[in-house]
Each structure stands twice: as structure tokens, then as C-alpha cells.
Design a protein around this motif. Structure first.
Motif, mmCIF file in Angstrom:
data_model
loop_
_atom_site.group_PDB
_atom_site.id
_atom_site.type_symbol
_atom_site.label_atom_id
_atom_site.label_comp_id
_atom_site.label_asym_id
_atom_site.label_seq_id
_atom_site.Cartn_x
_atom_site.Cartn_y
_atom_site.Cartn_z
ATOM 1 N N ARG A 109 74.386 120.359 28.095
ATOM 2 C CA ARG A 109 73.101 119.696 28.347
ATOM 3 C C ARG A 109 72.060 120.729 28.768
ATOM 4 O O ARG A 109 72.226 121.432 29.752
ATOM 5 N N CYS A 110 70.995 120.832 27.992
ATOM 6 C CA CYS A 110 69.948 121.815 28.265
ATOM 7 C C CYS A 110 69.320 121.529 29.634
ATOM 8 O O CYS A 110 68.912 120.398 29.897
ATOM 9 N N VAL A 111 69.238 122.541 30.488
ATOM 10 C CA VAL A 111 68.692 122.293 31.823
ATOM 11 C C VAL A 111 67.177 122.095 31.782
ATOM 12 O O VAL A 111 66.593 121.580 32.724
ATOM 13 N N ARG A 144 71.450 128.711 22.045
ATOM 14 C CA ARG A 144 70.055 128.271 22.170
ATOM 15 C C ARG A 144 69.985 126.750 22.022
ATOM 16 O O ARG A 144 70.883 126.137 21.464
ATOM 17 N N CYS A 145 68.909 126.191 22.550
ATOM 18 C CA CYS A 145 68.777 124.738 22.539
ATOM 19 C C CYS A 145 68.518 124.254 21.118
ATOM 20 O O CYS A 145 67.762 124.862 20.366
ATOM 21 N N MET A 146 69.147 123.126 20.739
ATOM 22 C CA MET A 146 68.977 122.616 19.381
ATOM 23 C C MET A 146 67.665 121.850 19.216
ATOM 24 O O MET A 146 67.287 121.498 18.106
ATOM 25 N N ILE A 168 61.070 124.123 25.496
ATOM 26 C CA ILE A 168 60.328 125.276 26.017
ATOM 27 C C ILE A 168 61.135 126.582 25.860
ATOM 28 O O ILE A 168 60.571 127.663 25.761
ATOM 29 N N THR A 169 62.462 126.466 25.796
ATOM 30 C CA THR A 169 63.276 127.679 25.639
ATOM 31 C C THR A 169 63.181 128.255 24.225
ATOM 32 O O THR A 169 63.541 129.400 24.005
ATOM 33 N N ASN A 170 62.701 127.456 23.281
ATOM 34 C CA ASN A 170 62.540 127.956 21.909
ATOM 35 C C ASN A 170 61.104 128.417 21.651
ATOM 36 O O ASN A 170 60.546 128.223 20.579
HETATM 37 ZN ZN LIG Z 1 66.246 122.375 25.596
#
Ligand SMILES: [Zn+2]
Lengths: 153, 301
Positions: A136-138, A107-109, A114-116
Motif C-alpha cells: 500500500r503506497c504511503v 514504484r507506485c502503479m 506524487i511519487t511518480n
Molecule cells: Zn502512490
């Protein structure tokens, strides 16, 4: 005889998979990535800090991991090797290949990404190898480097 | 053809140049003219946090092109308040409009919205993330009022948290620029961005002292330093004061220096600077209209 094959012999398994050259201390994280929780039926042995803390080894009996499922291991242990064992012999051997893209593994840190949220955005990352492995989060562009294990889903 | 406008990083220099060229063609319509380039088209604006200037700038741009604007914020606030998620809102809204302008407090919101929209999505700011139309209007201003290729620019203020300067720095790295990064020690440009700039061949000079840059640059780009970044109010006063530009500060600058600011300013620029030939920040804000006209006409062409 090489050191490696000697070690493989220490507790030989008849059939299954031996993951060797795992970055020392990361064996349990490797199991997490593979979804091996102890609730499943596999017989698993974990050897940590082998050869003077240089590596960990994981042996999974009666299960042959397929290359795609093991490539995610490269995120935390890029030098790991996968040995498929049949009848006590190494039948196949390959290195993990760092995937270029992953989804649903980490998961994104960035807590404000928006992904969290409850939105239907599945955490996805472009992967590159700089000093270490970089994700790198897309969606938000945030880069995760050395703390990848902390963000495994 | 452009579809979504999510991040300046999605654009090549050619694409950016194309947008700026189109904006130049449309500038005369933006200042008091009208056209029917997008007549019969509908733009939806969806703002989850207030940014009246940005919304009005899009509104003005769309109307100058002869199109209509619906503001989802005011007609359907209730569904958002009821907790409908962004993805559903976008799916619904893309049935009502030919393009959507989105502002949202979460980073990555516009990228996700583009995946659920059947019409182009234009990012008008996603949290601390991207605000590509701001970057494009900054580039347009530099090109129009100074020179874009090979520009010597000082980015001044909060370079750590300021998304505007991050995106601008990235874009300028495609134009052989030389950058002075002027900020207090605790608000320096993040290393990851400096690495990217250096890799692209951009020459960067870091300093905490605005005097190191002000005499040599073509463009002085000032940004707000927010009080909240400083635990000690006295320290804030001192730091903010040291970056304040007044008529006095400008005694030994290049004749054709331009001063930019994304506005609103707090006290970064003394009002006595407004009447000097260096002040372009109000025109910069106006250039948002032709630049947004260019983008709207390109995504809805
Ligand atoms: Zn992210």
C-alpha cells in the motif's frame, strides 16, 4: 537424503549463496531485485522450473547475501529460502521474511501519484499479506498486489 | 494535539468526535459572529487547481477566528509557473504562515508536503485522493441533522471514482452504520473499499435501484454522475435520470430523512426539493465553516 539437498548437489558451489524455493518463473526477477545484472563479476547459475515447474533456484558463487538485502525477495517469492554455502556445505539457512515497509524498491502503479513526479517523494509502501502480498503506497494509498514484479525500480 | 490533517484514515473515532464537538462550540461564531481565537495567526492557502468554494470556506473560517489569510496562488503564481517543485514551495511558504491549506492535482501531494513543512498542512483535496475536511463536514451534518451512530445511509451516484463517498464510507464504518450503495453497474464501489467496510462490521447493501433504499434510510447522500464516464451520451442521460430526486420521489420516505449533496449539483436534485424539510445540502455547505474553524483552531492551538 531429501530432494532438496540432492538438487543442491547437482551443481555444487564451493562458497556463496543458494536461493531455493523461488516461485516458479520468478528467478530473473529475483536477480533484478538483488541488482545482479550480468555486468557484475559474480558467477551466477539460474535453474528454472525445477521439480515439474514447482520452483526456481538461483546460485551465486563467492558472495554471501545478507538477510536484509534478500528480504525484498519475499515480495515476489514469499517461500524462498536462503542457503549460505561455505566449503560445499550449507552453513546457514533462513527463510525470507516479508518486510513491513519498503522504500525505493517498487514504484507506485498509480501514474498520478506524487511519487511518480520529479518531487522528492521516494516511493514507500506498507506491506501486508492477504491473499497474496499487498503493497500500500504511503502517499496515495493505492494497493499493488499481483503485478509487483512489473513495478520494480 | 493534531498536527497535520492529511487523510480521514489517520483519525480515530475519538479524534473525529473531538473535532465535531469543537465545531459545535464554534458554530454560532461561524454564523455571523467573530472571535480572536487565532488573532495574529496567518493561514496560507495554496491551490494548484481552482476550488473557489473550498478556498473561501477556509478563508471565512480563519477570519471568523480573528486570523489572517494569505493566498500563495495570487501572490506567487510566478514561482509555481516557473516550475518550482511543491516541496520547495512548501519549505518557503512554511516560513510565512502558521498553517498551510493545500489543494493539488496529484494523489499523495499533501502527505509529501507535510514532510517538508515546519507548520501544519491541511489537505484540501489531492487529486482523486483525500479531502478530509469535506468528510468531516459531512459527518458534522449527519450528526447535527440526523444521527451519526447507527445511521442508515444511502450513498448514491458515482461510487467508483467519487473520493468523497470513499472517504465518507470509511469514516462511517467507525459509527456502526448501515450503507446502501446505490450506483449504476459501471460505477460500483470498488471491491477493496467494500472489503474494508465489511471487515469493519458495516452492513452494506448494493443496488442499482434507488427505490430499494429511499424508503428506509435516514440519510440520502447524492453525488454527481459525470458525463465523461459514459461513452454513450444517451446512456448517460438514462442513467443520470434514473437517480434524479424530485418532490415526487420523496412521497414514501421517512419523515426525518435528510438529503445531502457535496455541491455543486448538476441535475441530481430537482429545485422543488429545496423547500422540503429533507433538504439540508445548503446547510451542509455552511457547516464547512465551523468544521474548518475547529480544525484550524486545533492545529494552531
Ligand atoms: Zn502512490
Amino acid at each position: 537424503m531429501t530432494v532438496q539437498s540432492k538438487e543442491l548437489r547437482v551443481r555444487r558451489i564451493k562458497n556463496g549463496t543458494v536461493i531455493d524455493h523461488i516461485t516458479a518463473g520468478q528467478a530473473l526477477t529475483v536477480l533484478r531485485i538483488l541488482g545482479i545484472t550480468g555486468q557484475s563479476d559474480e558467477v551466477v547459475s539460474v535453474v528454472m522450473n525445477v521439480s515439474d515447474r514447482k520452483k526456481d533456484i538461483v546460485k551465486i558463487e563467492d558472495r554471501e547475501l545478507d538477510p536484509e538485502e534478500v528480504d525484498t525477495i519475499a515480495l515476489i517469492s514469499p517461500d524462498a529460502t536462503i542457503n549460505i554455502i561455505r566449503d560445499y556445505k550449507v552453513a546457514e539457512k533462513h527463510e525470507v521474511i516479508l518486510p513491513q515497509h519498503i522504500e525505493g524498491v517498487v514504484r507506485c502503479m498509480n501514474p498520478n501519484c506524487i511519487t511518480n513526479t520529479d518531487e522528492p517523494a521516494l516511493a514507500g509502501f506498507e506491506i501486508s499479506r492477504g491473499k497474496g502480498v499487498e503493497l500500500r503506497c504511503v502517499y496515495c494509498g493505492k494497493v499493488i498486489t499481483d503485478q509487483i514484479a512489473d513495478f520494480l525500480i | 494535539m493534531m498536527r497535520h490533517v492529511i487523510s480521514i484514515k489517520d483519525f480515530s473515532r475519538d479524534t473525529i468526535d473531538g473535532i465535531l464537538d469543537r465545531a459545535a462550540e464554534l458554530e454560532s461564531i461561524a454564523s455571523g459572529g467573530s472571535s480572536n481565537i487565532l488573532s495574529g495567526r496567518i493561514l496560507a492557502t495554496l491551490f494548484y487547481e481552482p476550488s473557489t468554494r473550498t478556498r473561501l470556506s477556509f478563508d471565512s473560517a480563519m477570519k471568523r477566528l480573528g486570523g489572517n489569510v494569505i493566498d500563495f496562488g495570487s501572490i506567487e503564481v510566478s514561482s509555481i509557473a516557473k516550475g518550482e517543485n511543491l516541496a520547495d514551495t512548501i519549505s518557503v511558504l512554511s516560513g510565512y504562515a502558521d498553517a498551510i491549506v493545500l489543494r493539488h492535482p496529484r494523489e499523495g501531494a499533501a502527505r509529501m508536503a507535510s514532510e517538508f513543512s515546519s507548520v501544519p498542512v491541511i489537505n484540501a483535496g489531492d487529486g482523486a485522493g483525500q479531502h478530509p475536511t469535506q468528510t468531516l463536514l459531512d459527518l458534522y451534518t449527519i450528526r447535527k441533522e440526523s444521527k451519526l451512530n447507527g445511521v442508515k445511509i444511502a450513498l448514491v451516484g458515482d461510487l467508483k471514482y467519487g473520493r468523497t463517498v470513499h472517504s465518507l464510507a470509511h469514516a462511517l464504518s467507525m459509527y456502526n452504520s448501515e450503507m446502501y450503495l446505490v450506483s449504476p453497474e459501471q460505477l460500483k464501489m470498488p471491491d477493496s473499499i467494500k472489503d474494508d467496510l465489511t471487515k469493519s462490521g458495516t452492513k452494506i447493501i448494493e443496488t442499482t435501484n434507488i427505490d430499494d433504499a429511499i424508503g428506509v434510510v435516514d440519510v440520502l447522500y447524492l453525488t454527481r454522475i459525470q458525463k465523461e464516464r459514459f461513452p454513450d451520451p444517451a446512456e448517460y442521460q438514462m442513467v443520470a435520470g434514473s437517480y434524479k430526486v424530485t418532490k415526487d420521489t420523496l412521497k414514501e420516505v421517512k419523515d426525518d430523512l435528510i438529503i445531502m449533496h457535496p455541491l455543486p449539483r448538476v441535475n441530481e436534485i430537482d429545485s422543488d426539493v429545496d423547500s422540503t424539510r429533507h433538504a439540508v445540502y445548503f446547510r451542509q455547505s455552511f457547516y464547512g465553516v465551523p468544521v474548518r474553524m475547529a480544525i484550524l483552531s486545533m492545529v494552531m492551538a
